[in-house]
Design an enzyme around this catalytic site. Sequence first.
Site, PDB file in Angstrom:
ATOM      1  N   ALA B 141       0.818  -1.283  -0.025  1.00  0.00           N
ATOM      2  CA  ALA B 141       0.051  -0.005   0.036  1.00  0.00           C
ATOM      3  C   ALA B 141       0.857   1.345  -0.003  1.00  0.00           C
ATOM      4  CB  ALA B 141      -0.899   0.127   1.138  1.00  0.00           C
ATOM      5  N   CYS B 258      12.785   4.097   2.342  1.00  0.00           N
ATOM      6  CA  CYS B 258      12.650   5.557   2.020  1.00  0.00           C
ATOM      7  C   CYS B 258      12.962   6.152   3.232  1.00  0.00           C
ATOM      8  CB  CYS B 258      11.366   5.909   1.826  1.00  0.00           C
ATOM      9  SG  CYS B 258      11.074   7.567   1.465  1.00  0.00           S
TER      10      CYS B 258
END
Lengths: 173, 330
Positions: B141, B258
Amino acid sequence: MQTKKEPKLEKLTQQDLNIIKKFLSEIGVNPSSVMSDPMKLVIENAYYNDIFDIPVQLKELVSNLNSIYSSGFYLGYIKKKKFYPGLPLLRRISRLCYEINCIKLNEFGEKLFLYGKKVENDNIILFKEGLSLVLNQRDEPLGWGIGKVINVHKEIKIVEPIKDLGWYLRRGG
Amino acid sequence: MGRNLDIEEKIFNYEISQEAKKLADKYGYSDYIIERYLKLLGNEAVDLLDANEIPMPQTIRCNDFLIRCDKLEERLIDKNFEIKKIPFLPHGYEIINSPYKVGATHEYLMGYYYLQDPGSMLVVYLMNPKKNSFIIDMAAAPGGKSSQILQLTKDSVKLVSVELKKDRIKSLRSNLQRMGFSSYIILETDARKLNLKDADMILLDSPSSGEGIIRKDPKRKKSRPRSDMKKIHLLQFQLLNKAIDMIKPEGEVTYAACSTAIEEGEYVIDKILRREDVDVINTYSPIGEHAFTEFNGVRFDDRIKNCIRLWPHKHGTEGFFICRLKKNQN
């Protein structure tokens, strides 16, 4: 203690199939032109079943998996013996609009429709009474709507959205 | 055992210098993050801090599964958008100016593009998903990378997209449907508990501290207490270990985080390389630089230099760590 059953994709019953076929025949679509291997997602205590058309390469895999949330091409859902079409189905059906007739809106009508608002006469290019797929001027599908003639003498026609692409913003998450 | 504890101490509990405390105060960060920047970058750390003050430009990925990118360009320009092609991303555009919200156009609703940051897009180009392969996206997601995998394979793939969080899985489904794909299965489960094997490719864009997206979300400067870093690292390691278990021999795992934290990048890979069945793939990337092989006196496996780092102050992207791994034949 009984454990909760995991969500699983199962074959449609004949009754499920008939419900979907009935919907498609109402809008003039041959079932084989929009689905080949539909399955339903069975979730314990759910009050509806999502229906997916499963691509051939996923068939074996889905039959062995639990905890499925979604898979394949979303057709819509069945609730209380009625089929409610999903937004992805628009793409498959829009290719058939040249033969089944669909509602078509101008640019302003498109804007209204995607805001979930009803569209009136001036902004309707092609009209059809009843449930129909709604297209824009470029023949791109915008959603499902109902064409209504609300005053036969004055010929007032309106298109009311049932489910439009704006849903992806409003509810899609 | 003693050596491992010493390493953990150096990775997670390094001392904080006065300089780091001062900069943390000035730029509004947790001091352990700044100390790490100083240890990794030296004087360049300030360039990174300054770059993190500049908001990320909005970028989109054209979905050429549904529309030709030149047609999308035309349509957006007709609507008075000012856009610029991103040279190192085949479907990437930067939005220079937009008359209204990029995520609210009719083209967006029709699935013609996806709002995605450049580093995030680059991960999947580097992964290079192959048609007809069996792919698992272990933390999928809201669907940026899953939809990109489906786009690059023309929806001719077996993709299993996994997401545990209830509030995020809805957007995953919505995005994949909006963009016109169908060759996927979304599973709502903890990827560590998956019972799958023999995948050809796996993408693990791992849950992370999000330090890489400070430009987008400045709250990340302080949102994670230092004690969280060990927990995040452990989760990332467990997920990556599971990925290696599920991949077939000669199969590839793309690990991404990230983040600019060594704890979430090099140190995770260093630990996984202690498995004898894993190797790092030397990957060409149009942007980025080699990952670190040393931090605070801890020497990592040399092969880690073939992993890639993206930095906001050097590459104009989010901060990212990307590493492609291969499972060796038994």
